[in-house]
Design an enzyme around this catalytic site. Structure first.
Site, PDB file in Angstrom:
ATOM      1  N   CYS A  20       9.593 -43.788  26.561  1.00 56.70           N
ATOM      2  CA  CYS A  20      10.214 -45.129  26.165  1.00 56.70           C
ATOM      3  C   CYS A  20      11.580 -45.041  26.492  1.00 56.70           C
ATOM      4  O   CYS A  20      12.419 -44.067  26.633  1.00 56.70           O
ATOM      5  CB  CYS A  20       9.806 -45.624  24.891  1.00 56.70           C
ATOM      6  SG  CYS A  20       8.032 -45.217  24.758  1.00 56.70           S
ATOM      7  N   GLY A  46      10.029 -47.588  30.843  1.00 57.77           N
ATOM      8  CA  GLY A  46       8.523 -48.017  30.084  1.00 57.77           C
ATOM      9  C   GLY A  46       8.185 -49.336  30.684  1.00 57.77           C
ATOM     10  O   GLY A  46       9.123 -50.345  30.730  1.00 57.77           O
ATOM     11  N   ASN A 132      11.787 -43.524  21.070  1.00 56.05           N
ATOM     12  CA  ASN A 132      11.430 -42.737  22.341  1.00 56.05           C
ATOM     13  C   ASN A 132      11.297 -41.193  22.054  1.00 56.05           C
ATOM     14  O   ASN A 132      12.085 -40.647  21.391  1.00 56.05           O
ATOM     15  CB  ASN A 132      12.734 -42.907  23.447  1.00 56.05           C
ATOM     16  CG  ASN A 132      12.479 -42.076  24.359  1.00 56.05           C
ATOM     17  OD1 ASN A 132      13.415 -41.499  25.083  1.00 56.05           O
ATOM     18  ND2 ASN A 132      11.457 -41.726  25.040  1.00 56.05           N
ATOM     19  N   GLY A 133      10.116 -40.789  22.494  1.00 57.53           N
ATOM     20  CA  GLY A 133       9.589 -39.305  22.439  1.00 57.53           C
ATOM     21  C   GLY A 133       8.272 -39.139  21.799  1.00 57.53           C
ATOM     22  O   GLY A 133       7.315 -40.295  21.666  1.00 57.53           O
ATOM     23  N   TYR A 274      13.476 -36.767  37.668  1.00 52.95           N
ATOM     24  CA  TYR A 274      12.466 -37.756  37.951  1.00 52.95           C
ATOM     25  C   TYR A 274      12.912 -39.076  37.053  1.00 52.95           C
ATOM     26  O   TYR A 274      13.022 -40.188  37.458  1.00 52.95           O
ATOM     27  CB  TYR A 274      11.053 -37.804  37.616  1.00 52.95           C
ATOM     28  CG  TYR A 274      10.161 -38.825  37.797  1.00 52.95           C
ATOM     29  CD1 TYR A 274       9.976 -39.607  39.107  1.00 52.95           C
ATOM     30  CD2 TYR A 274       9.908 -39.411  36.547  1.00 52.95           C
ATOM     31  CE1 TYR A 274       9.115 -40.931  39.158  1.00 52.95           C
ATOM     32  CE2 TYR A 274       8.947 -40.751  36.698  1.00 52.95           C
ATOM     33  CZ  TYR A 274       8.655 -41.245  37.927  1.00 52.95           C
ATOM     34  OH  TYR A 274       8.203 -42.658  38.124  1.00 52.95           O
TER      35      TYR A 274
HETATM   36  P1  5GP Z   1       1.117 -37.668  42.575  1.00 59.61           P
HETATM   37  O1  5GP Z   1       1.000 -37.063  43.829  1.00 59.61           O
HETATM   38  O2  5GP Z   1       1.267 -36.543  41.698  1.00 59.61           O
HETATM   39  O3  5GP Z   1      -0.012 -38.585  42.157  1.00 59.61           O
HETATM   40  O4  5GP Z   1       2.241 -38.470  42.405  1.00 59.61           O
HETATM   41  C1  5GP Z   1       3.686 -38.082  42.651  1.00 59.61           C
HETATM   42  C2  5GP Z   1       4.652 -39.126  42.504  1.00 59.61           C
HETATM   43  O5  5GP Z   1       4.644 -39.464  41.199  1.00 59.61           O
HETATM   44  C3  5GP Z   1       6.261 -38.723  42.828  1.00 59.61           C
HETATM   45  O6  5GP Z   1       6.496 -39.596  43.815  1.00 59.61           O
HETATM   46  C4  5GP Z   1       6.691 -38.793  41.528  1.00 59.61           C
HETATM   47  O7  5GP Z   1       7.943 -39.541  41.752  1.00 59.61           O
HETATM   48  C5  5GP Z   1       5.907 -39.563  40.836  1.00 59.61           C
HETATM   49  N1  5GP Z   1       5.952 -39.273  39.198  1.00 59.61           N
HETATM   50  C6  5GP Z   1       6.284 -38.138  38.690  1.00 59.61           C
HETATM   51  N2  5GP Z   1       6.145 -38.113  37.260  1.00 59.61           N
HETATM   52  C7  5GP Z   1       5.783 -39.641  36.959  1.00 59.61           C
HETATM   53  C8  5GP Z   1       5.625 -40.263  35.856  1.00 59.61           C
HETATM   54  O8  5GP Z   1       5.739 -39.859  34.807  1.00 59.61           O
HETATM   55  N3  5GP Z   1       5.348 -41.531  35.858  1.00 59.61           N
HETATM   56  C9  5GP Z   1       5.208 -42.147  37.227  1.00 59.61           C
HETATM   57  N4  5GP Z   1       5.307 -43.615  37.163  1.00 59.61           N
HETATM   58  N5  5GP Z   1       5.419 -41.514  38.223  1.00 59.61           N
HETATM   59  C10 5GP Z   1       5.720 -40.317  38.373  1.00 59.61           C
HETATM   60 MG    MG Z   2       7.997 -40.977  43.254  1.00 58.80          MG
END
Ligand code: 5GP
Ligand code: MG
Length: 492
Positions: A20, A46, A132-133, A274
């Site tokens: 969050c 979030g 957050n956490g 990320y």
């Molecule tokens: P996957 O191929 O695993 O379905 O999706 C990979 C993508 O998910 C990557 O582009 C990455 O930026 C994104 N991603 C990684 N961690 C998270 C997360 O915690 N939440 C969201 N919304 N996207 C994520």
């Molecule tokens: Mg992505």
């Protein structure tokens, strides 16, 4: 001490992760408007629900709902909250305070009862709290409190913090907040609104970021990321230290410790990979710069002859910039996102996720057809969206696809606030890179090495051992036995 997880991990239900965003302001004429702006800046942390709480010096008031910040709060709502914050005659000269929260979207736990800030009323007074956490001992605490007669209104571990503060409040306890925080295990960056002050605190490991700032008018701010300071024109003052409680009040900024900083700390390296905004400074470094350097390092570790470097929008852009610079292969935009389709990661079923990817991305055939392309992305989690994107590139005529990922394979679940799926859903869990390459349907696949990543993120003042890399290495900075056994409610 480093603990490793157990085999049982893969059979146990995964707690919902929470990444969050929190914001707090003290001493402003318009605390709700500033909090609204801060939450907009932190929206990437979030999108499930959001909320703002304010004080008029005597009582707290809040508005929370499901959805995006811009949908939940309109002009009238903000005016009502600002009005409340400044309503009391004796309080007028003191200006108002408020806190806010963005909750990370996860499947299954989308309930307005879990929207924050929460408000608790007890012998400790009235407190609004946002978190957050993720706590690893939340269920244990909750059971103990329930045995002692406390009633819970949500399934959130954040409520346990409020109840714990209440349990510690009483004539013999001069600092119930510190007493309560000492009992928490896991990740927490907290903002707490009282009627006469704000307290913000960060767990002793420093998993999640939390910074302090100040506006030109002297309003005091706390926020998950510096980007929230920038958006309201506040200057960065400093980070909240791991194990520290900072009070923001009419007396200014005061600090006390509830615990010494953990040795070593456990800053979440995935914030750099990320999660945080590229425009933020996190753990002392600008995220965009770190990501570019991760991309540079990736190019050095995995160079391949190619015609162009394609960033995977938006998360892969920063690393792709660094990759192209270091490799000398031209950077080209060939994958175009449709900004008006929601985030794909959170769609509950694989089929829905794959469909959403098609809706979300268009390939520029001119850039791709007949070419050897290097695709750079920040991470692969389940692999479902990545696989769909690779299929699209192939259909658009890519001759060779070389996938480059600017972090190591994610093989282990996170218990500290990132929503990594159950271990069984992680494409890299129990698989070698070659097996993953085949599943993703690419010609070559290279992940940044753990060494390479740590070389990039470490600084003179923050050596590599102060980062949590559990999702890559399986080495958890604290015992996650109880969390792995499902003993976490895990909803911040
Ligand atoms: P996957 O191929 O695993 O379905 O999706 C990979 C993508 O998910 C990557 O582009 C990455 O930026 C994104 N991603 C990684 N961690 C998270 C997360 O915690 N939440 C969201 N919304 N996207 C994520
Ligand atoms: Mg992505």
């Amino acid at each position: 001490m480093i603990y490793t997880p157990f085999n049982a991990l893969s059979q146990t239900p995964r707690p919902w992760g929470e990444k969050c965003g929190v914001f707090a302001v003290w001493g402003a004429a318009d605390p709700a408007r500033l909090t609204f702006a801060g939450l907009l800046a932190l929206q990437h942390r979030g999108q499930e629900s959001a909320g703002i709480a304010v004080t008029d010096g005597r009582s707290l008031m809040r508005h929370v709902d499901m959805g995006l910040v811009s949908h939940i709060f309109d002009h009238d709502c903000i005016r009502t909250l600002d009005g409340h914050a400044n309503s009391r005659a004796g309080f007028a000269g003191r200006l108002g305070g408020g806190i806010g929260h963005n909750r990370y979207s996860t499947t299954g736990s989308s309930r307005v009862e879990n929207a924050q800030p929460f408000i608790g009323r007890s012998r400790a007074g009235e407190i609004a709290l946002a978190h957050n956490g993720n706590l690893v001992n939340a269920l244990e605490l909750r059971r103990r409190l329930e045995d002692a007669g406390h009633t819970f209104h949500s399934s959130s571990d954040t409520e346990a913090i409020l109840q714990l503060i209440a349990a510690h409040a009483g004539p013999g306890s001069p600092d119930p907040v510190a007493d309560a925080l000492r009992e928490l295990r896991g990740a927490f960056s907290l903002v707490m609104l009282h009627n006469d002050r704000i307290e913000v605190a960060r767990d002793p490991w420093g998993w999640r970021p939390l910074v302090i700032g100040e506006t030109e008018d002297g309003a005091l701010i706390a926020a998950s990321e510096t980007i929230a300071l920038d958006i309201i024109g506040a200057r960065f003052v400093r980070e909240v230290e791991p194990g520290e409680i900072v009070t923001l009040s009419d007396a200014g900024v005061e600090s006390r410790r509830f615990a010494p900083p953990a040795e070593p700390r456990a800053h979440c390296v995935f914030e750099h990979v990320y999660f945080a905004s590229p425009a933020s400074k996190v753990f002392g470094q600008t995220v965009q710069t770190v990501r570019e350097r991760l991309g540079e390092r990736l190019a050095k570790e995995s160079h391949v002859p190619a015609d162009c470097v394609l960033p995977m929008p938006d998360s892969g852009r920063s690393a792709a910039t660094g990759y192209a610079r270091a490799s000398g292969v031209p950077y080209r935009e060939g994958i175009i996102p449709n900004r008006y389709v929601g985030r794909t990661f959170i769609k509950p079923s694989t089929e829905e996720r794959v469909q959403a990817v098609r809706l979300k991305l268009n390939i520029v055939e001119d850039v791709v057809r007949g070419n050897r392309v290097v695709v750079v992305d920040d991470s692969v989690v389940r692999g479902t969206t990545t696989r769909a994107k690779m299929d699209q590139l192939r259909a658009a005529g890519a001759k060779e696809i070389h996938l480059r990922i600017s972090c190591p394979p994610i093989r282990h679940p996170c218990f500290f606030g990132v929503d990594f799926a159950e271990p069984t859903q992680l494409i890299a869990a129990g698989r070698e890179v070659e097996q993953i390459r085949k599943l993703l349907g690419v010609d070559t696949l290279h992940y940044l090495s753990l060494e390479g990543m740590l070389d990039v993120v470490q600084t003179a003042s923050l050596p590599r051992e102060h980062y949590c890399t559990a999702c890559y290495s399986g080495k958890y900075p604290i015992d996650v036995a109880r969390a792995a056994a499902g003993a976490v409610s895990g909803k911040c």
